[in-house]
Design an enzyme around this catalytic site. Structure first.
Site, PDB file in Angstrom:
ATOM      1  N   ASP A 252       0.854  -1.191   0.000  1.00 42.06           N
ATOM      2  CA  ASP A 252       0.000   0.000   0.000  1.00 42.06           C
ATOM      3  C   ASP A 252       0.891   1.243   0.000  1.00 42.06           C
ATOM      4  O   ASP A 252       1.252   1.751   1.056  1.00 42.06           O
ATOM      5  CB  ASP A 252      -0.854  -0.083   1.277  1.00 42.06           C
ATOM      6  CG  ASP A 252      -1.699   1.144   1.513  1.00 42.06           C
ATOM      7  OD1 ASP A 252      -2.239   1.680   0.544  1.00 42.06           O
ATOM      8  OD2 ASP A 252      -1.812   1.553   2.689  1.00 42.06           O
ATOM      9  N   GLY A 302      -2.607   3.762 -10.403  1.00 42.96           N
ATOM     10  CA  GLY A 302      -3.265   5.019 -10.067  1.00 42.96           C
ATOM     11  C   GLY A 302      -2.403   5.886  -9.168  1.00 42.96           C
ATOM     12  O   GLY A 302      -1.984   5.433  -8.104  1.00 42.96           O
ATOM     13  N   CYS A 309      -7.776  12.614  -3.030  1.00 44.67           N
ATOM     14  CA  CYS A 309      -6.323  12.822  -3.193  1.00 44.67           C
ATOM     15  C   CYS A 309      -6.000  14.272  -3.504  1.00 44.67           C
ATOM     16  O   CYS A 309      -6.709  14.911  -4.285  1.00 44.67           O
ATOM     17  CB  CYS A 309      -5.798  12.016  -4.374  1.00 44.67           C
ATOM     18  SG  CYS A 309      -6.020  10.271  -4.186  1.00 44.67           S
ATOM     19  N   GLY A 349      -8.634   4.202  -7.971  1.00 42.75           N
ATOM     20  CA  GLY A 349      -8.809   5.647  -7.793  1.00 42.75           C
ATOM     21  C   GLY A 349      -9.606   6.273  -8.918  1.00 42.75           C
ATOM     22  O   GLY A 349      -9.433   5.931 -10.093  1.00 42.75           O
ATOM     23  N   GLY A 350     -10.492   7.172  -8.536  1.00 39.40           N
ATOM     24  CA  GLY A 350     -11.228   7.948  -9.532  1.00 39.40           C
ATOM     25  C   GLY A 350     -12.473   7.276 -10.067  1.00 39.40           C
ATOM     26  O   GLY A 350     -13.211   7.883 -10.838  1.00 39.40           O
ATOM     27  N   TYR A 395     -15.403  10.233   4.982  1.00 36.54           N
ATOM     28  CA  TYR A 395     -14.483   9.562   4.047  1.00 36.54           C
ATOM     29  C   TYR A 395     -13.232  10.429   3.960  1.00 36.54           C
ATOM     30  O   TYR A 395     -13.326  11.613   3.655  1.00 36.54           O
ATOM     31  CB  TYR A 395     -15.149   9.430   2.667  1.00 36.54           C
ATOM     32  CG  TYR A 395     -14.258   8.781   1.624  1.00 36.54           C
ATOM     33  CD1 TYR A 395     -13.560   7.605   1.917  1.00 36.54           C
ATOM     34  CD2 TYR A 395     -14.103   9.336   0.361  1.00 36.54           C
ATOM     35  CE1 TYR A 395     -12.750   7.005   0.968  1.00 36.54           C
ATOM     36  CE2 TYR A 395     -13.300   8.734  -0.594  1.00 36.54           C
ATOM     37  CZ  TYR A 395     -12.621   7.562  -0.279  1.00 36.54           C
ATOM     38  OH  TYR A 395     -11.814   6.972  -1.215  1.00 36.54           O
ATOM     39  N   ARG A 411       2.879   5.716   3.903  1.00 36.18           N
ATOM     40  CA  ARG A 411       2.406   5.638   2.518  1.00 36.18           C
ATOM     41  C   ARG A 411       3.011   6.808   1.728  1.00 36.18           C
ATOM     42  O   ARG A 411       3.252   6.725   0.546  1.00 36.18           O
ATOM     43  CB  ARG A 411       0.872   5.722   2.508  1.00 36.18           C
ATOM     44  CG  ARG A 411       0.251   5.373   1.192  1.00 36.18           C
ATOM     45  CD  ARG A 411      -1.265   5.252   1.332  1.00 36.18           C
ATOM     46  NE  ARG A 411      -1.793   4.449   0.261  1.00 36.18           N
ATOM     47  CZ  ARG A 411      -2.193   4.935  -0.915  1.00 36.18           C
ATOM     48  NH1 ARG A 411      -2.136   6.209  -1.143  1.00 36.18           N
ATOM     49  NH2 ARG A 411      -2.645   4.125  -1.847  1.00 36.18           N
ATOM     50  N   GLU A 424      -1.426  14.700   1.672  1.00 35.89           N
ATOM     51  CA  GLU A 424      -1.717  14.533   0.243  1.00 35.89           C
ATOM     52  C   GLU A 424      -3.135  14.028   0.058  1.00 35.89           C
ATOM     53  O   GLU A 424      -3.446  13.319  -0.903  1.00 35.89           O
ATOM     54  CB  GLU A 424      -0.695  13.586  -0.407  1.00 35.89           C
ATOM     55  CG  GLU A 424       0.674  14.219  -0.542  1.00 35.89           C
ATOM     56  CD  GLU A 424       1.669  13.349  -1.285  1.00 35.89           C
ATOM     57  OE1 GLU A 424       1.263  12.483  -2.083  1.00 35.89           O
ATOM     58  OE2 GLU A 424       2.876  13.532  -1.056  1.00 35.89           O
TER      59      GLU A 424
HETATM   60  P1  XMP Z   1     -11.487   6.859  -4.802  1.00 34.85           P
HETATM   61  O1  XMP Z   1     -11.526   7.704  -6.035  1.00 34.85           O
HETATM   62  O2  XMP Z   1     -12.212   5.584  -4.935  1.00 34.85           O
HETATM   63  O3  XMP Z   1      -9.938   6.494  -4.606  1.00 34.85           O
HETATM   64  O4  XMP Z   1     -11.919   7.663  -3.613  1.00 34.85           O
HETATM   65  C1  XMP Z   1      -9.468   5.627  -3.604  1.00 34.85           C
HETATM   66  C2  XMP Z   1      -7.959   5.477  -3.740  1.00 34.85           C
HETATM   67  O5  XMP Z   1      -7.293   6.725  -3.486  1.00 34.85           O
HETATM   68  C3  XMP Z   1      -5.962   6.469  -3.004  1.00 34.85           C
HETATM   69  N1  XMP Z   1      -5.787   7.258  -1.783  1.00 34.85           N
HETATM   70  C4  XMP Z   1      -5.108   8.417  -1.744  1.00 34.85           C
HETATM   71  N2  XMP Z   1      -4.392   9.067  -2.692  1.00 34.85           N
HETATM   72  N3  XMP Z   1      -3.957  10.792  -1.129  1.00 34.85           N
HETATM   73  C5  XMP Z   1      -3.794  10.259  -2.374  1.00 34.85           C
HETATM   74  O6  XMP Z   1      -3.117  10.869  -3.211  1.00 34.85           O
HETATM   75  C6  XMP Z   1      -4.645  10.189  -0.132  1.00 34.85           C
HETATM   76  O7  XMP Z   1      -4.757  10.703   0.971  1.00 34.85           O
HETATM   77  C7  XMP Z   1      -5.240   8.937  -0.459  1.00 34.85           C
HETATM   78  N4  XMP Z   1      -5.958   8.054   0.283  1.00 34.85           N
HETATM   79  C8  XMP Z   1      -6.282   7.038  -0.574  1.00 34.85           C
HETATM   80  C9  XMP Z   1      -5.870   4.978  -2.743  1.00 34.85           C
HETATM   81  O8  XMP Z   1      -5.143   4.415  -3.798  1.00 34.85           O
HETATM   82  C10 XMP Z   1      -7.326   4.548  -2.716  1.00 34.85           C
HETATM   83  O9  XMP Z   1      -7.484   3.190  -3.049  1.00 34.85           O
END
Ligand code: XMP
Length: 489
Positions: A252, A302, A309, A349-350, A395, A411, A424
């Site tokens: 992770d 991603g 993010c 992500g996204g 969230y 991370r 971040e």
């Molecule tokens: P979604 O779009 O489903 O994305 O909300 C979830 C994924 O976002 C990543 N993640 C982060 N990336 N800063 C980042 O740049 C963060 O604080 C953060 N927290 C999670 C992670 O890959 C997750 O599965």
């Protein structure tokens, strides 16, 4: 050459809102398409994974998602022991046969039994001598009329022992159903030739299998679960998680194309060669190659795409997600897994709508990881909040200031090394979304519908035979409801 190669040039990157799936000739009905995805050692009938985030995946969500046919990845903003206990909870939630049933000794009291059954949420417990020899079973039925005055009595006074219905080791589930039915009982202990307890089959577990035929199960009929490990704690966590029965480990990290992550993959493959490892996150061909060479079984794609993010704003780094998936999926084709398929790609992500899921598959993904899309459901951690007449759940990004006060800080490793954490991610909330199974129904319904438009009977048809087209801002506006006052969403 991929059917979509012309769309992705070297100078510009695209994401979900930049593209649409081109409807193709179709003789498939959405209800009949097959959404099964083979991820090397793991097969998902519903190709959804939950994000390793502390507002998304703990045991309750992992249990529900595995029962629907996906898989949850337990976050690591927990101590090693707590995370392993979450794995254990998922593995005990459903079984073909329970191989190490929780038992009590004949010297235990009724109070001990009540406490144990409440702690493990079980409705009965086999009673065994210290040698392991089964002498009886205590179920809710046996204690139905007991009161406080009986609590100091020995379990042997109330347990069922004569006659005690058992079956030999090796009894199949079908044979067990017949025995359970014949004797009108709910729990069937399995014993060996010496009378030692070797397993337990319960009606509850059998019913669960019938109710959820798509569930992601291991070879013992238990739900599958993944868990996150970091670069700095990889060996310690892998050891505890493997001992608890985890099915897949996920490295992770926000940036997976680093020597630390490659080393973490190697550490797991060396120490626990049987355990599949997901390496990530990367967004380039070189990143995929490096993780594959280190031994990763799947690649997570991603950087900065997640809805919470801020990596792209804070660090100025990342890659729009559809281009990232496409490039990584092309690279993954060069790395074959056992059985001949390409190295599996997980789009992380996204992905917020079911339409995004369809686009991720057409770009080349084998599964999608969801944070935002699942964070509002009942099973996600956290309480409901009522704000302005609407229900919400918290969230937050694992790189947000709040989450990094826990164990998630590494991370975002470089900031930590300098002794300060640069956030971040943001802390946010999402609309309450009800039970997970309804949410998954909606998402999979959308995926099925997309497969219908594409004429894709299975996910490979999306990946290899479906076209994406690029759209303009006007096209995007046209895609959403427009020129109306929406009354109900
Ligand atoms: P979604 O779009 O489903 O994305 O909300 C979830 C994924 O976002 C990543 N993640 C982060 N990336 N800063 C980042 O740049 C963060 O604080 C953060 N927290 C999670 C992670 O890959 C997750 O599965």
């Amino acid at each position: 050459m991929s059917i979509n190669a012309g769309l992705f040039d070297h100078f510009e990157s695209l994401t979900f809102d930049d593209v649409l799936v081109v409807p193709g000739w179709s003789d498939v009905l959405p209800a009949e398409v097959d959404t099964t995805s083979s991820l090397g050692p793991l097969t998902l009938r519903v190709p959804l994974m939950s994000a390793a985030m502390d507002t998304v995946t703990e045991a309750p969500l992992a249990i529900s998602l595995a029962r629907e046919g996906g898989i949850g990845v337990l976050h690591r903003n927990l101590s090693v022991e707590e995370q392993a206990a979450n794995v254990d909870r998922v593995k005990r939630a459903q079984s073909g046969m329970i191989t190490a049933p929780i038992s009590l000794s004949p010297t235990a009291t009724l109070a001990d039994a009540e406490e144990l059954m409440a702690a493990h949420k079980i409705s009965g417990v086999p009673i065994c001598e210290s040698s392991g020899r089964l002498v009886g079973i205590l179920t809710n039925r046996d204690v139905r009329f007991c009161d406080e005055s009986d609590m100091a009595s020995l379990v042997t006074e109330f347990m069922t022992s004569e006659p005690l219905v058992t079956a030999p080791v090796g009894t199949t589930l079908e044979e067990a159903v017949a025995v359970l039915h014949k004797h009108r009982i709910e729990k069937l202990p399995l014993v060996d030739d010496d009378g030692l307890l070797r397993g337990l089959i319960t009606v509850k577990d059998i019913n669960k299998r019938v109710e959820k035929p798509n569930a992601t199960l291991d070879e013992k009929g238990r739900l599958c679960v993944g868990a996150a490990v970091g670069v700095t704690d990889v060996a310690e966590r892998a050891e505890a998680l493997a001992a608890a029965g985890v099915d897949v480990l996920v490295i992770d990290t926000a940036h997976g194309h680093t020597s630390g992550v490659l080393e973490a993959v190697r550490t797991i493959k060396k120490g626990w060669p049987e355990l599949p490892v997901i390496g990530g996150n990367v967004v380039t061909r070189e990143g995929v190659d490096a993780l594959a060479d280190a031994g990763a079984d799947m690649i997570k794609v991603g950087v900065g795409a997640g809805s919470i993010c801020t990596t792209r704003i804070v660090a100025g780094a990342g890659m729009p997600q559809v281009s990232a998936i496409f490039e990584c999926a092309q690279a993954a084709k060069e790395h074959r897994v056992e059985g001949g398929g390409a190295l599996p790609i997980i789009a992380d992500g996204g992905v917020v709508t079911s339409g995004d899921i369809v686009k991720a598959f057409v770009a080349g993904a084998d599964a999608v990881m969801l944070g935002n899309a699942l964070a509002g459901c009942d099973e996600a951690p956290g309480e409901l909040e009522l704000v302005d007449g609407a229900m919400w759940k918290t969230y937050r990004g694992m790189g947000s200031a709040g989450a990094m006060r826990g164990r998630a800080a590494d991370r975002y490793g470089s900031a930590q090394k300098q002794g300060k954490h640069v956030a971040e991610g943001v802390e946010a909330r999402v609309r309450y979304a009800g039970p997970l199974h309804e949410l998954v129904n909606q998402l999979v319904g959308g995926l099925r519908s997309g497969m219908g438009y594409a004429g894709a009977g299975e996910l490979d048809d999306l990946r290899y035979r479906t076209r994406l087209t690029r759209i303009t801002g006007a096209g995007l506006r046209e895609s959403h409801p427009h020129d109306v006052d929406v009354l109900r969403d």
